[in-house]
Design a protein around this motif. Structure first.
Motif, PDB file in Angstrom:
ATOM      1  N   CYS A  56       0.892  -1.143   0.013  1.00  0.00           N
ATOM      2  CA  CYS A  56      -0.022  -0.010   0.044  1.00  0.00           C
ATOM      3  C   CYS A  56       0.980   1.333   0.042  1.00  0.00           C
ATOM      4  O   CYS A  56       0.441   2.282  -0.585  1.00  0.00           O
ATOM      5  N   ARG A  57       1.950   1.389   0.602  1.00  0.00           N
ATOM      6  CA  ARG A  57       2.714   2.522   0.856  1.00  0.00           C
ATOM      7  C   ARG A  57       3.459   2.808  -0.741  1.00  0.00           C
ATOM      8  O   ARG A  57       3.468   3.870  -1.051  1.00  0.00           O
ATOM      9  N   GLN A  58       3.638   1.637  -1.386  1.00  0.00           N
ATOM     10  CA  GLN A  58       4.231   1.940  -2.807  1.00  0.00           C
ATOM     11  C   GLN A  58       3.231   2.664  -3.624  1.00  0.00           C
ATOM     12  O   GLN A  58       3.740   3.605  -4.258  1.00  0.00           O
ATOM     13  N   TYR A  59       2.038   2.574  -3.501  1.00  0.00           N
ATOM     14  CA  TYR A  59       0.957   3.057  -4.224  1.00  0.00           C
ATOM     15  C   TYR A  59       0.375   4.203  -3.551  1.00  0.00           C
ATOM     16  O   TYR A  59      -0.648   4.779  -4.018  1.00  0.00           O
ATOM     17  N   GLY A  60       0.832   4.828  -2.408  1.00  0.00           N
ATOM     18  CA  GLY A  60       0.131   5.849  -1.514  1.00  0.00           C
ATOM     19  C   GLY A  60      -1.167   5.614  -1.193  1.00  0.00           C
ATOM     20  O   GLY A  60      -1.986   6.482  -1.010  1.00  0.00           O
ATOM     21  N   VAL A  61      -1.431   4.391  -0.679  1.00  0.00           N
ATOM     22  CA  VAL A  61      -2.748   3.915  -0.252  1.00  0.00           C
ATOM     23  C   VAL A  61      -2.675   3.720   1.235  1.00  0.00           C
ATOM     24  O   VAL A  61      -1.984   3.056   1.856  1.00  0.00           O
ATOM     25  N   LYS A  62      -3.699   4.597   2.029  1.00  0.00           N
ATOM     26  CA  LYS A  62      -3.754   4.510   3.308  1.00  0.00           C
ATOM     27  C   LYS A  62      -4.289   3.062   4.006  1.00  0.00           C
ATOM     28  O   LYS A  62      -4.804   2.285   3.298  1.00  0.00           O
ATOM     29  N   VAL A  63      -3.783   2.840   5.101  1.00  0.00           N
ATOM     30  CA  VAL A  63      -4.221   1.227   5.600  1.00  0.00           C
ATOM     31  C   VAL A  63      -4.653   1.535   7.097  1.00  0.00           C
ATOM     32  O   VAL A  63      -4.097   2.377   8.065  1.00  0.00           O
ATOM     33  N   TYR A  64      -5.873   1.075   7.198  1.00  0.00           N
ATOM     34  CA  TYR A  64      -6.473   1.019   8.441  1.00  0.00           C
ATOM     35  C   TYR A  64      -6.694  -0.464   8.922  1.00  0.00           C
ATOM     36  O   TYR A  64      -7.103  -1.322   8.184  1.00  0.00           O
ATOM     37  N   VAL A  65      -6.412  -0.690  10.237  1.00  0.00           N
ATOM     38  CA  VAL A  65      -6.432  -2.122  10.725  1.00  0.00           C
ATOM     39  C   VAL A  65      -7.841  -2.074  11.642  1.00  0.00           C
ATOM     40  O   VAL A  65      -7.936  -1.232  12.602  1.00  0.00           O
ATOM     41  N   THR A  66      -8.432  -3.094  11.344  1.00  0.00           N
ATOM     42  CA  THR A  66      -9.608  -3.278  12.400  1.00  0.00           C
ATOM     43  C   THR A  66      -9.320  -4.106  13.687  1.00  0.00           C
ATOM     44  O   THR A  66      -8.682  -5.344  13.366  1.00  0.00           O
ATOM     45  N   LEU A  67      -9.798  -3.454  14.576  1.00  0.00           N
ATOM     46  CA  LEU A  67      -9.574  -4.212  15.936  1.00  0.00           C
ATOM     47  C   LEU A  67     -11.173  -3.951  16.569  1.00  0.00           C
ATOM     48  O   LEU A  67     -11.315  -3.591  17.453  1.00  0.00           O
ATOM     49  N   ASN A  68     -12.124  -4.307  15.936  1.00  0.00           N
ATOM     50  CA  ASN A  68     -13.664  -3.936  16.142  1.00  0.00           C
ATOM     51  C   ASN A  68     -14.439  -5.062  16.761  1.00  0.00           C
ATOM     52  O   ASN A  68     -15.551  -5.349  16.257  1.00  0.00           O
ATOM     53  N   ILE A  69     -13.754  -5.737  18.004  1.00  0.00           N
ATOM     54  CA  ILE A  69     -14.674  -6.803  18.543  1.00  0.00           C
ATOM     55  C   ILE A  69     -14.502  -6.418  20.013  1.00  0.00           C
ATOM     56  O   ILE A  69     -13.752  -5.672  20.353  1.00  0.00           O
ATOM     57  N   LEU A  70     -15.401  -7.035  20.579  1.00  0.00           N
ATOM     58  CA  LEU A  70     -15.363  -7.032  21.975  1.00  0.00           C
ATOM     59  C   LEU A  70     -14.246  -8.013  22.561  1.00  0.00           C
ATOM     60  O   LEU A  70     -14.080  -9.242  22.118  1.00  0.00           O
ATOM     61  N   ILE A  71     -13.298  -7.662  23.409  1.00  0.00           N
ATOM     62  CA  ILE A  71     -12.171  -8.176  24.021  1.00  0.00           C
ATOM     63  C   ILE A  71     -12.612  -9.134  25.379  1.00  0.00           C
ATOM     64  O   ILE A  71     -13.020  -8.355  26.334  1.00  0.00           O
ATOM     65  N   LYS A  72     -12.074 -10.290  25.350  1.00  0.00           N
ATOM     66  CA  LYS A  72     -12.334 -10.832  26.701  1.00  0.00           C
ATOM     67  C   LYS A  72     -11.128 -10.555  27.698  1.00  0.00           C
ATOM     68  O   LYS A  72     -10.102 -10.472  27.007  1.00  0.00           O
ATOM     69  N   ASP A  73     -11.160 -10.793  28.949  1.00  0.00           N
ATOM     70  CA  ASP A  73     -10.013 -10.358  29.824  1.00  0.00           C
ATOM     71  C   ASP A  73      -8.737 -11.247  29.539  1.00  0.00           C
ATOM     72  O   ASP A  73      -7.527 -10.673  29.656  1.00  0.00           O
ATOM     73  N   GLU A  74      -8.931 -12.456  29.254  1.00  0.00           N
ATOM     74  CA  GLU A  74      -7.760 -13.167  28.933  1.00  0.00           C
ATOM     75  C   GLU A  74      -7.088 -13.237  27.871  1.00  0.00           C
ATOM     76  O   GLU A  74      -6.007 -13.766  27.513  1.00  0.00           O
ATOM     77  N   GLU A  75      -7.649 -12.405  26.943  1.00  0.00           N
ATOM     78  CA  GLU A  75      -7.004 -12.099  25.648  1.00  0.00           C
ATOM     79  C   GLU A  75      -6.181 -10.775  25.767  1.00  0.00           C
ATOM     80  O   GLU A  75      -5.698 -10.410  24.461  1.00  0.00           O
TER      81      GLU A  75
END
Length: 800
Positions: A56-75
């Motif tokens: 993506c950096r080669q082509y000037g494309v931005k990157v967004y990463v999904t961390l869009n869930i509920l997290i359990k304590d042990e995780e």
């Protein structure tokens, strides 16, 4: 505020990354192998993610990463390791939902730029402002919001706003659906939705009379391609295409179609390479412009899957073969997928093509009659849909994988040169400016003195560096000279310095301990008993029940005085009273509440039950008890700590927690814990009317208000309630009933009973049962309602 928005494309694999880039995406979003809301997508491991970001950096494309869930304590230990990895990637942002994760990120990883996930449940201006104040870079607006409201929010906020533009729609408000986890333990909030909304249901009224049947919760696919000029006029910052579980060919086709449409809006357009027909062919459940553009036809109750496009009709069956007449513009191919009838429940793949005489077809011709082998018969006249076009897929695959010219970063140089002095060289690229003082010093010219043209010829030689020459300015003392070798050395020296500056220095890994962050709290001697009715119709009758607290639903946000008498009556009966504002609060509703906020705060109530970020934002800094309700999805101890920082005093624990998880969370909670112990659990809330009337007179509609029921193909029934605002509430057919297992919950501050369709006598029995348990420590037998099943829900098993 006219603006061409960023085009944000989905990617579940490296192939989809390449497809999005070739399609013309400005940015992509994807997740890793865990901790994202599409855990069944291909997703990428850390090696692939590193390659994806570099590509993506080669082509000037931005990157967004999904961390869009509920997290359990042990995780949390694993997620901290993952965040340390992501911190070194140089991504452009994280998309998040969980309040606990927000706490972790803002305290330990403050350099990440954050965006809300649609699962985060922002409904209007006040919710958007709440996350703006938290320092988020971007807020995604709900798919139920009209474009006029989105434009107003874009105008009145500084934070970037994002809208969905194409792809699948959820029936329920995102982040507020528990149907999948209730039925089978697969949580949509944990990235494993089983899509029960795509199943068949019957809708029956309170007297069990059939109203309608079909795919009653199945939404059409969103398609706003023809309305992008209005989106640009609204000042929207980013347009999101849904589809991380779709194929690279889908990603390429949809991205390319929207890139070309946006270019046309910006008057840069050429003839489209993806036609309307091809866009529909790659995937559709029928299209809608959605509530974004006030389309009333958002539910596609005839079909719950990709039907493709109409391609012909059946003209007969003979000898194990179907006879099909293609439409004039349709040519069938071997490998095509077909479905039959409006519901498309029968389908097949074309393995061979024959003409009507039974001869194999060697060429593909449009509009002809063909025979295809089939294991089943289909009545003549049945429409034929093509849900997979083999020839189109081959073309899209070829285009999506084609090599694309790398867009290099431009660099501009400035030099200051004087006889016998060190050379000053400056390079500017991508907003980064680097200056170096070199030991290379000009000498007196013997023949040709140094000129700006001579400098440019040497400095434009940037092959293999990843930079493209964008010009050079120089302050040159007359009559000086440098050799070509010295000029090349100057160029290499400043380019190396620019590279070093652009490579972010990796921070030391974060070390995190959940036990150090959250201390153990003391056990609760005796929880309070609270009761929340579905509406306020019978509130005064409930005051006679032996509970400690009642929740008073506020129906008219402009009339706080309507709450005075019920509050006074409850207080006379010795009950605490919490005000509960509507679960869904758009900008208009929030404005009504804000206008009378002082009056609501001045009422003699005992606190507020917060059901959304809008109400949380309005009641922050107010001297009242604040309790975050189930819609906040409180699944871990850091979520409780974050709520405390947001000035909440208590929180209702997520119904997706197991008994063991509840006990562990409550033991370390930073705020008081409320546990649902009895009642019908609300599993969906939706602005999309399941009745889907043919005349579509939705504004001000008063039809079908009250109770009904949905029944699935297994015979399970789900009570349904249409409220005065025409919001649909769907409940679990089995009633939650926790008993002896509550004895092991030592840190719960309050038990909550939910009253929905119970009569007064039944509620007296239920309340009496829990009162005896609290006062006497004994759980006896509670007579159940005839024909009703009881459940411990996820309290027994938890969710995946």
């Amino acid at each position: 505020m006219y603006k061409i928005p960023e085009l944000l494309a989905p990617a579940g694999t490296l192939e989809s990354i390449r497809a999005a880039i070739n399609g013309g995406a400005d940015a992509v979003y994807f997740g890793g192998k865990a901790f994202n809301a599409r855990r069944n997508a291909g997703n990428m491991d850390e090696t692939e993610m590193t390659e994806a970001v570099a590509l993506c950096r080669q082509y000037g494309v931005k990157v967004y990463v999904t961390l869009n869930i509920l997290i359990k304590d042990e995780e949390f230990e694993d997620i901290v390791h993952y965040l340390n990895f992501l911190a070194g990637l140089g991504i452009d942002g994280l998309i998040v939902q969980d309040p606990g994760l927000i706490f972790l990120l803002q305290k330990y990883f403050p350099d990440f730029r954050l965006q809300t996930s649609t699962q985060g449940s922002v409904y209007g201006l006040e919710g958007t402002l709440f996350f703006e104040k938290l320092g988020f870079m971007r807020v995604v607006l709900p798919r139920e919001m009209p474009i006029s409201e989105a434009a107003m929010i874009a105008e009145q906020t500084r934070v970037e706003v994002k809208l969905f533009c194409h792809g699948a729609l959820c029936y329920a408000y995102s982040g507020q659906c528990l149907m999948s986890s209730t039925i089978g333990g697969r949580s949509g909030n944990r990235g494993l939705c089983a899509q029960p909304c795509r199943k068949k249901y019957q809708l029956r009224d309170a007297d069990n009379r059939l109203i309608k049947e079909g795919y009653l919760l199945s939404m059409k696919d969103l398609n706003t391609k023809d309305r992008l000029n209005e989106v640009a006029q609204a000042g929207i910052d980013s347009l999101k295409i849904e589809g991380r579980m779709k194929s690279p060919e889908y990603v390429y086709a949809v991205t390319r179609a929207y890139r070309e449409a946006l270019n046309a809006v910006d008057e840069k357009g050429k003839a489209p390479s993806i036609t309307e027909k091809e866009l529909a062919q790659v995937f559709n459940r029928s299209f809608t412009e959605g509530r974004l553009f006030s389309d009333p036809q958002v539910i596609g109750d005839v079909v719950g899957r990709n039907r493709g496009i109409l391609a012909g009709h059946v003209i007969g069956c003979e000898g194990g073969r179907l006879l099909i007449e293609a439409l004039p513009d349709t040519a069938f191919s071997v490998g095509d997928g077909l479905s039959f009838g409006e519901d498309s429940e029968k389908g097949m793949r074309i393995d061979a093509l024959f003409d009507l005489k039974g001869h194999p077809l060697s060429s593909e011709k449009p509009g002809i009659k063909i025979k295809v082998p089939s294991r089943f018969e289909v009545p003549a006249g049945t429409p034929v849909y093509r849900n997979h076009d083999a020839r189109l897929t081959r073309r899209l695959k070829r285009e999506s994988r084609a090599a694309k010219h790398v867009r290099q970063q431009t660099v501009r140089f400035r030099l200051r040169l004087a006889l016998g002095k060190q050379t000053e060289v400056t390079a500017e690229a991508g907003g980064q400016v680097v200056t170096r003082i070199s030991n290379i010093m000009p000498t007196a010219a013997q023949k040709l003195p140094l000129t700006c043209e001579m400098l440019s010829r040497q400095f434009e030689r940037l092959g293999g560096t990843g930079y493209q020459f964008d010009g050079l300015d120089a302050d040159i003392e007359p009559g000086i000279f440098l050799t070509k070798g010295e000029l090349n050395a100057l160029r290499r020296e400043i380019v190396d310095a620019l590279d070093a500056e652009q490579k972010e220095e990796k921070a030391a890994p974060v070390v995190f301990s959940l036990s150090r962050e959250i201390p153990v709290r003391q056990a609760v001697k005796k929880p309070l008993l609270s009761l929340e009715p579905a509406d306020r119709a019978a509130f005064e009758a409930l005051c006679g029940l032996v509970v400690d607290e009642l929740v008073l639903p506020v129906q008219d946000l402009s009339r706080p005085q309507d709450c005075e008498a019920p509050i006074a009556h409850a207080h006379v009966c010795g009950k605490r009273v919490l005000l509960a504002f509507p679960r869904i609060m758009d900008t208009v509703a929030s404005a009504r509440l804000k206008a009378r906020l002082e009056d609501f705060c001045g009422l003699d109530h005992d606190g507020v039950l917060l059901k959304n970020y809008e109400v949380l934002s309005l009641f922050q800094d107010r001297p009242v008890y604040r309790e975050a309700d189930q819609p906040f999805n409180l699944l871990n101890v850091l979520a409780m700590k974050q709520l405390k920082e947001w000035q909440a005093d208590g929180g209702v624990l997520s119904p997706e927690l197991s008994a063991t998880e509840v006990a562990a969370l409550a033991k370390r909670s930073a705020i008081s814990c409320v546990l649902p112990v009895y009642g019908r659990q609300e599993i969906m809330v939706s602005a999309n009317c399941v009745y889907n009337c043919a005349d579509k007179q939705c504004r001000g509609c008063q039809r079908y208000r009250g109770w009904a029921a949905l029944t699935d193909e297994r015979g399970a029934s789900f009570p349904l309630y249409k409220d005065v605002d025409n919001i649909i509430h769907i409940y679990n057919g089995d009633i939650l009933l926790l008993k002896e297992e509550l004895k092991r919950q030592k840190h719960i501050d309050k038990w909550r009973i939910y009253a929905t369709d119970e009569g007064t006598e039944e509620l007296e029995t239920v309340v009496g049962y829990y009162r005896d348990a609290l006062d006497k420590g004994v759980f006896g037998s509670m007579p159940g309602r005839a024909g009703v099943r009881y459940t411990k829900g996820n309290f027994k098993r938890g969710v995946e």
